[in-house]
Design a protein around this motif. Structure first.
Motif, PDB file in Angstrom:
ATOM      1  N   GLN A  50       0.961  -1.188  -0.035  1.00 31.68           N
ATOM      2  CA  GLN A  50      -0.097  -0.117   0.040  1.00 31.68           C
ATOM      3  C   GLN A  50       1.040   1.155   0.130  1.00 31.68           C
ATOM      4  N   VAL A  51       0.959   1.790  -1.090  1.00 32.85           N
ATOM      5  CA  VAL A  51       1.798   3.003  -1.312  1.00 32.85           C
ATOM      6  C   VAL A  51       0.877   4.505  -1.286  1.00 32.85           C
ATOM      7  N   GLU A  52       1.185   5.277  -0.562  1.00 34.67           N
ATOM      8  CA  GLU A  52       0.352   6.536  -0.393  1.00 34.67           C
ATOM      9  C   GLU A  52       0.908   7.539  -1.760  1.00 34.67           C
ATOM     10  N   LYS A  53       0.125   8.495  -2.053  1.00 34.12           N
ATOM     11  CA  LYS A  53       0.132   9.469  -2.936  1.00 34.12           C
ATOM     12  C   LYS A  53       1.536  10.394  -2.333  1.00 34.12           C
ATOM     13  N   GLY A  54       2.587  10.519  -3.276  1.00 33.65           N
ATOM     14  CA  GLY A  54       3.503  11.614  -2.967  1.00 33.65           C
ATOM     15  C   GLY A  54       4.601  11.131  -2.195  1.00 33.65           C
ATOM     16  N   GLU A  55       4.853   9.929  -1.910  1.00 31.20           N
ATOM     17  CA  GLU A  55       5.690   9.135  -1.020  1.00 31.20           C
ATOM     18  C   GLU A  55       6.673   8.272  -1.731  1.00 31.20           C
ATOM     19  N   ILE A  56       8.259   8.396  -1.144  1.00 27.58           N
ATOM     20  CA  ILE A  56       9.205   7.509  -1.834  1.00 27.58           C
ATOM     21  C   ILE A  56       8.776   5.876  -1.033  1.00 27.58           C
ATOM     22  N   PHE A  57       8.534   5.004  -1.632  1.00 27.12           N
ATOM     23  CA  PHE A  57       8.343   3.845  -1.063  1.00 27.12           C
ATOM     24  C   PHE A  57       9.412   2.721  -1.395  1.00 27.12           C
ATOM     25  N   GLY A  58       9.822   2.069  -0.367  1.00 23.24           N
ATOM     26  CA  GLY A  58      11.198   1.043  -0.664  1.00 23.24           C
ATOM     27  C   GLY A  58      10.469  -0.336  -0.765  1.00 23.24           C
ATOM     28  N   VAL A  59      11.390  -1.223  -1.648  1.00 22.71           N
ATOM     29  CA  VAL A  59      11.273  -2.563  -1.345  1.00 22.71           C
ATOM     30  C   VAL A  59      12.780  -2.849  -1.340  1.00 22.71           C
ATOM     31  N   LEU A  60      13.003  -3.368  -0.005  1.00 23.65           N
ATOM     32  CA  LEU A  60      14.526  -3.825   0.233  1.00 23.65           C
ATOM     33  C   LEU A  60      14.581  -5.063   0.526  1.00 23.65           C
ATOM     34  N   GLY A  61      15.639  -5.777  -0.101  1.00 20.60           N
ATOM     35  CA  GLY A  61      15.799  -7.196   0.039  1.00 20.60           C
ATOM     36  C   GLY A  61      17.120  -7.637  -0.815  1.00 20.60           C
ATOM     37  N   PRO A  62      17.431  -8.945  -0.493  1.00 20.75           N
ATOM     38  CA  PRO A  62      18.677  -9.047  -1.317  1.00 20.75           C
ATOM     39  C   PRO A  62      18.364  -9.634  -2.653  1.00 20.75           C
ATOM     40  N   ASN A  63      19.380  -9.865  -3.464  1.00 16.46           N
ATOM     41  CA  ASN A  63      19.331 -10.263  -4.807  1.00 16.46           C
ATOM     42  C   ASN A  63      18.529 -11.607  -4.868  1.00 16.46           C
ATOM     43  N   GLY A  64      17.313 -11.594  -5.723  1.00 14.85           N
ATOM     44  CA  GLY A  64      16.556 -12.983  -5.634  1.00 14.85           C
ATOM     45  C   GLY A  64      15.473 -12.926  -4.818  1.00 14.85           C
ATOM     46  N   ILE A  82      10.346  -4.882   3.762  1.00 10.00           N
ATOM     47  CA  ILE A  82      11.670  -5.902   3.591  1.00 10.00           C
ATOM     48  C   ILE A  82      11.199  -7.197   3.152  1.00 10.00           C
ATOM     49  N   VAL A  83      11.726  -7.589   2.023  1.00  7.52           N
ATOM     50  CA  VAL A  83      11.071  -8.920   1.391  1.00  7.52           C
ATOM     51  C   VAL A  83      12.281  -9.723   1.416  1.00  7.52           C
ATOM     52  N   ASP A  84      11.891 -11.210   1.644  1.00  8.20           N
ATOM     53  CA  ASP A  84      12.942 -12.066   1.621  1.00  8.20           C
ATOM     54  C   ASP A  84      12.254 -13.379   0.890  1.00  8.20           C
ATOM     55  N   GLY A  99      12.596 -11.058  -4.916  1.00  9.37           N
ATOM     56  CA  GLY A  99      11.211 -10.806  -5.474  1.00  9.37           C
ATOM     57  C   GLY A  99      10.889  -9.662  -5.636  1.00  9.37           C
ATOM     58  N   LYS A 100      12.048  -8.531  -5.478  1.00  9.12           N
ATOM     59  CA  LYS A 100      11.644  -7.160  -5.846  1.00  9.12           C
ATOM     60  C   LYS A 100      11.363  -6.911  -7.151  1.00  9.12           C
ATOM     61  N   THR A 101      12.288  -7.366  -8.105  1.00  9.91           N
ATOM     62  CA  THR A 101      11.997  -6.959  -9.612  1.00  9.91           C
ATOM     63  C   THR A 101      10.809  -7.735 -10.158  1.00  9.91           C
ATOM     64  N   THR A 102      10.501  -9.035  -9.770  1.00 10.42           N
ATOM     65  CA  THR A 102       9.292  -9.640 -10.078  1.00 10.42           C
ATOM     66  C   THR A 102       8.015  -9.018  -9.588  1.00 10.42           C
ATOM     67  N   THR A 103       8.134  -8.590  -8.347  1.00  6.54           N
ATOM     68  CA  THR A 103       6.992  -7.662  -7.905  1.00  6.54           C
ATOM     69  C   THR A 103       6.646  -6.314  -8.611  1.00  6.54           C
ATOM     70  N   LEU A 119       3.117   8.369 -10.983  1.00  8.41           N
ATOM     71  CA  LEU A 119       3.915   7.532 -10.462  1.00  8.41           C
ATOM     72  C   LEU A 119       5.187   6.939 -11.147  1.00  8.41           C
ATOM     73  N   LEU A 120       6.270   6.737 -10.442  1.00  2.34           N
ATOM     74  CA  LEU A 120       7.503   6.297 -11.190  1.00  2.34           C
ATOM     75  C   LEU A 120       7.914   4.878 -10.482  1.00  2.34           C
ATOM     76  N   PHE A 121       8.230   4.136 -11.171  1.00  2.00           N
ATOM     77  CA  PHE A 121       8.951   2.839 -10.472  1.00  2.00           C
ATOM     78  C   PHE A 121      10.455   2.795 -10.892  1.00  2.00           C
ATOM     79  N   LEU A 122      11.412   2.696  -9.974  1.00  3.82           N
ATOM     80  CA  LEU A 122      12.821   2.503 -10.295  1.00  3.82           C
ATOM     81  C   LEU A 122      13.326   1.343  -9.581  1.00  3.82           C
ATOM     82  N   ASP A 123      13.618   0.414 -10.306  1.00  2.00           N
ATOM     83  CA  ASP A 123      14.094  -0.813 -10.264  1.00  2.00           C
ATOM     84  C   ASP A 123      15.710  -0.778  -9.891  1.00  2.00           C
ATOM     85  N   GLU A 124      16.369  -0.847  -8.891  1.00  2.00           N
ATOM     86  CA  GLU A 124      17.734  -0.862  -8.359  1.00  2.00           C
ATOM     87  C   GLU A 124      18.426   0.152  -8.956  1.00  2.00           C
TER      88      GLU A 124
END
Length: 317
Positions: free
Chosen positions: A32-46, A211-213, A48-52, A160-165
């Motif tokens: 759940q991401v609110e308007k106007g915020e920078i929301f992070g998906v943090l986790g190691p390689n593999g 944080i995803v794992d 599931g960040k990019t797939t999400t 909305l902007l998606f920035l992957d790594e």
């Protein structure tokens, strides 16, 4: 709310001479991401960040789950979703033999921008790219290419902007410069979904994060909230018998964790607790090789939630 996603799942099946292998890349992610915020998906390689992110960007279809992006249903209205977002992949997508101006102009026309030349000039100016706008992409530095990639994702003015790594492979100066650009996007009202495996990046940029794992969300909150949840301070000790030391120090700590020859002791007030810890170790004849006192970090949060360090899980810090 700019993103409202529930139960996203994605499984990949690969076939080789060794047989068929099934990998659950994403195993029920909620965001759940609110308007106007920078929301992070943090986790190691593999993790599931990019797939999400690729699912939310309509590049791949979820096996199950629902999502609304800028008020549009991810599965029922993918065209409307795409019109409301910009997507910058890990590789960036900057053409080597084409100028930034030509590439951004083409992107503006693809998105049916009413004044593609004006929109192109605007994003070139905003990202300090005007002077190099007519040079081939291959002549640009890594930092300049990342700025061009972001300009490509923003030329149609999405909310909305998606920035992957976004800063992978950049030197410290270019990373800091790009961080400033991302903060400016928030100030202008653009919502940003950012995936990263850099601890300092998530801590410095994100208003909130997950944080995803192994394809699961293991923690969610602001960086400050997550670190306070773990503990106020962390005493890190290196010694020959960390397991025995952990038993010795348990009465004085919220929690102790052993990772190879490193013992982490989580306490509320490190400065006042440290002398007590040292006396207890001395009484048991335990000799230290090093000791450090720090505030809890996002790596400590990851360790508390998963039992291992993010730095050791295939990610750089």
């Amino acid at each position: 709310m700019i993103i409202d996603a529930h139960g996203l799942r994605k499984t990949f099946t690969t076939r080789s001479r060794k047989g068929t292998q099934t990998v659950e890349a994403v195993r029920g992610v909620n965001l759940q991401v609110e308007k106007g915020e920078i929301f992070g998906v943090l986790g190691p390689n593999g993790a599931g960040k990019t797939t999400t992110i690729r699912m939310l960007a309509t590049l791949i279809t979820p096996d199950s789950g629902t999502a609304a992006i800028a008020g549009h249903d991810l599965l029922k209205a993918p065209g409307a979703v795409r019109r409301n977002l910009g997507y910058v992949s890990q590789v960036g997508g900057v053409e080597e033999n084409t100028t930034p101006r030509a590439q951004i102009m083409m992107a503006a026309k693809i998105h049916s921008v009413s004044d593609p030349a004006g929109a192109t000039a605007d994003v070139l100016d905003r990202f300090d790219l005007t002077e190099m706008a007519d040079r081939p992409g291959r002549t640009l530095s890594g930092g300049q290419k990342r700025r061009v990639a972001i300009a490509l994702g923003l030329v149609h003015g999405p909310p909305l902007l998606f920035l992957d790594e976004p800063t992978t492979g950049l030197d410290p100066q270019n990373r800091a410069n790009l961080w400033d650009r991302i903060r400016q996007l928030r100030e202008l009202g653009t919502s940003v979904l950012l995936s990263t495996h850099y601890l300092d990046e998530a801590d410095a940029l994100c208003d909130r994060l997950v944080i995803v794992d192994h394809g699961l969300v293991v923690a969610e909150g602001t960086p400050g909230e997550l670190k306070r949840e773990v503990s106020g301070d962390v005493v890190t000790l290196r010694l020959d018998e960390p397991d025995r030391a952990a038993e010795t120090l348990k009465p004085y700590a919220r929690e102790t964790r052993v990772d190879d020859d490193v013992l982490r002791v989580y306490v509320d007030d490190g400065e006042h607790t440290l002398p007590t810890l040292l006396r207890a170790l001395e009484e048991q004849g335990l000799t230290l090789s090093s000791i450090a006192l720090d505030r809890a970090t996002l790596d400590d949060v990851f360790l508390a939630k998963t039992g291992r360090s993010l730095r050791d899980a295939g990610a750089a810090a």
